[in-house]
Scaffold this motif. Structure first.
Motif, PDB file in Angstrom:
ATOM      1  N   TRP A 116      -2.570 -13.101   6.432  1.00 51.27           N
ATOM      2  CA  TRP A 116      -2.381 -11.870   5.660  1.00 51.27           C
ATOM      3  C   TRP A 116      -3.308 -10.747   6.113  1.00 51.27           C
ATOM      4  N   GLN A 119      -1.084  -8.960   8.336  1.00 53.81           N
ATOM      5  CA  GLN A 119       0.288  -8.698   7.908  1.00 53.81           C
ATOM      6  C   GLN A 119       0.325  -7.710   6.746  1.00 53.81           C
ATOM      7  N   GLU A 120       1.236  -6.773   6.850  1.00 55.85           N
ATOM      8  CA  GLU A 120       1.439  -5.854   5.742  1.00 55.85           C
ATOM      9  C   GLU A 120       2.525  -6.386   4.800  1.00 55.85           C
ATOM     10  N   PRO A 121       2.401  -6.094   3.538  1.00 59.23           N
ATOM     11  CA  PRO A 121       1.470  -5.162   2.898  1.00 59.23           C
ATOM     12  C   PRO A 121       0.147  -5.794   2.487  1.00 59.23           C
ATOM     13  N   SER A 124      -3.343  -4.358   3.791  1.00 60.62           N
ATOM     14  CA  SER A 124      -3.781  -3.129   3.120  1.00 60.62           C
ATOM     15  C   SER A 124      -4.285  -3.409   1.713  1.00 60.62           C
ATOM     16  N   ALA A 132      -1.225   2.603   1.619  1.00 60.81           N
ATOM     17  CA  ALA A 132      -0.736   2.017   2.866  1.00 60.81           C
ATOM     18  C   ALA A 132       0.047   0.735   2.588  1.00 60.81           C
ATOM     19  N   ALA A 133      -0.389  -0.019   1.598  1.00 62.34           N
ATOM     20  CA  ALA A 133       0.281  -1.276   1.273  1.00 62.34           C
ATOM     21  C   ALA A 133       1.738  -1.053   0.900  1.00 62.34           C
ATOM     22  N   ASP A 136       5.939   0.879   2.987  1.00 61.20           N
ATOM     23  CA  ASP A 136       7.272   0.368   3.329  1.00 61.20           C
ATOM     24  C   ASP A 136       8.182   0.281   2.110  1.00 61.20           C
ATOM     25  N   ALA A 140       8.100  -3.711   0.779  1.00 59.88           N
ATOM     26  CA  ALA A 140       6.719  -4.156   0.614  1.00 59.88           C
ATOM     27  C   ALA A 140       6.497  -4.742  -0.777  1.00 59.88           C
TER      28      ALA A 140
END
Length: 350
Positions: A116, A119-121, A124, A132-133, A136, A140
């Motif tokens: 993690w 990897q997003e989210p 963040s 930022a998280a 998407d 997200a």
């Protein structure tokens, strides 16, 4: 918001950057001098309420539907009252509490998911960058919710929720989340049950998230909690039959979904409904459409000093169409600032 995904997404993005009486039976609210001999009991039961039209509307309705000699009498088995949860029974600012739970779960689960950090989210979230998280959008958000809510048994999820409630604190007040409930609404719940009502939660929140705390907090048992739900599947683990929470939505109990859920889970049209936002409007409309005495109540968040003040322009708990309809239909609109003597129960903190 059309779906629970959109509802939670809207909330997450924000964190990142009386008149009235019965809906159908129009009776004048009795003056203080004309209330029945039960007035003293009613006042004591609603001790956190000021002596305003809102309180008198509620007690008048209850007196009328519980008096066998009243033309508005309702048999006990038909005394169904439904309550939204977020913003009606407890606070919903600055975020819906279930989303805060999901964020805390990501942090707690991170040691078991070293991937993690890249990897997003999730990366963040772990950095504390919510904007930022959620860059998407819905994709997200779904990843966050499914990662923290799915894959475990229902018993495991219940234990996780209970542990979170036992330790987590509200980010603004520092109170346990179970102390972010509204004292006046706890009194209404108890008052209605004392008068033969059966009380239900009908909320857009997750049913499995609410059930672990609803009975101890509100006196509402799990079988009387109606909410949004994910799909589950039956299987055996180590020879033991279990229910596994899936990463798939089953039912959205929000807006027009609320009357559907009431019919599916309760099977009786309520005679009283309590909400606070446009998301509850369909539930109140459904309640109002029944025959006989009806009571529809909206809690209006007007107290910026003791809680939060918001309505028509809020992304969380928007109260716009509902406010207009409440005024035109002469429903009860509770003014939190003037109607409530107290908002939260006494804190357990030293």
């Amino acid at each position: 918001m059309k779906t629970v995904h959109q509802r939670l997404l809207c909330v997450a993005l924000i964190s990142a950057s009386t008149l009235v009486g019965a809906c159908r039976s129009q009776h004048a609210v009795p003056s203080t001098s004309s209330l029945s001999s039960s007035k003293g009991t009613d006042v004591a039961a609603l001790a956190s309420w000021n002596d305003t039209t809102s309180r008198r509307s509620i007690t008048s309705f209850v007196q009328r539907v519980t008096n066998p000699n009243s033309p508005d009498f309702v048999p006990p088995q038909e005394r169904i009252a439904v309550f939204d949860n977020d913003g009606t029974l407890w606070a919903e600012q600055p975020l819906y509490f279930q989303f805060l739970f999901a964020i805390d779960r990501v942090k707690a689960m991170a040691p078991q998911h070293p991937e993690w950090t890249q990897q997003e989210p999730f990366a963040s979230i772990l950095r504390g960058d919510m904007k930022a998280a959620l860059a998407d959008g819905e994709h997200a958000l779904l990843k966050i919710m499914f990662a923290t809510h799915a894959g475990m048994t229902t018993d495991e999820f219940e234990a996780t929720v209970k542990q979170w409630f036992a330790n987590a604190k509200h980010p603004t007040t520092g109170r346990p989340y179970t102390e972010m409930v509204y004292q006046p609404m706890l009194e209404v719940l108890a008052y209605l049950r004392t008068n033969g009502f059966k009380t239900f939660i009908v909320s857009g929140g997750g049913i499995e998230f609410m059930r672990p705390f609803a009975e101890a907090t509100y006196g509402i048992p799990p079988e009387q909690v109606v909410g949004s739900s994910g799909k589950q599947q039956f299987e055996f683990r180590n020879g033991v039959p279990v229910l596994i929470k899936s990463a798939e939505i089953d039912f959205i109990d929000d807006k027009e979904g609320k009357p559907v859920a009431i019919q599916k889970h309760i099977g009786r049209r309520p005679i009283a409904a309590f909400g606070n936002s446009d998301g509850d409007l369909a539930m109140l409309q459904w309640t109002a459409a029944g025959s006989g005495a009806r009571m529809c109540v909206f809690v209006h968040h007007t107290d910026a000093q003791r809680e939060w003040a918001y309505d028509r322009d809020s992304k969380i708990g928007r109260f716009d169409k509902g406010l207009d309809e409440a005024q035109s239909n002469r429903w009860v609109v509770v003014n939190m600032q003037s109607d409530w003597r107290d908002i939260f129960p006494p804190s357990s903190r030293p």
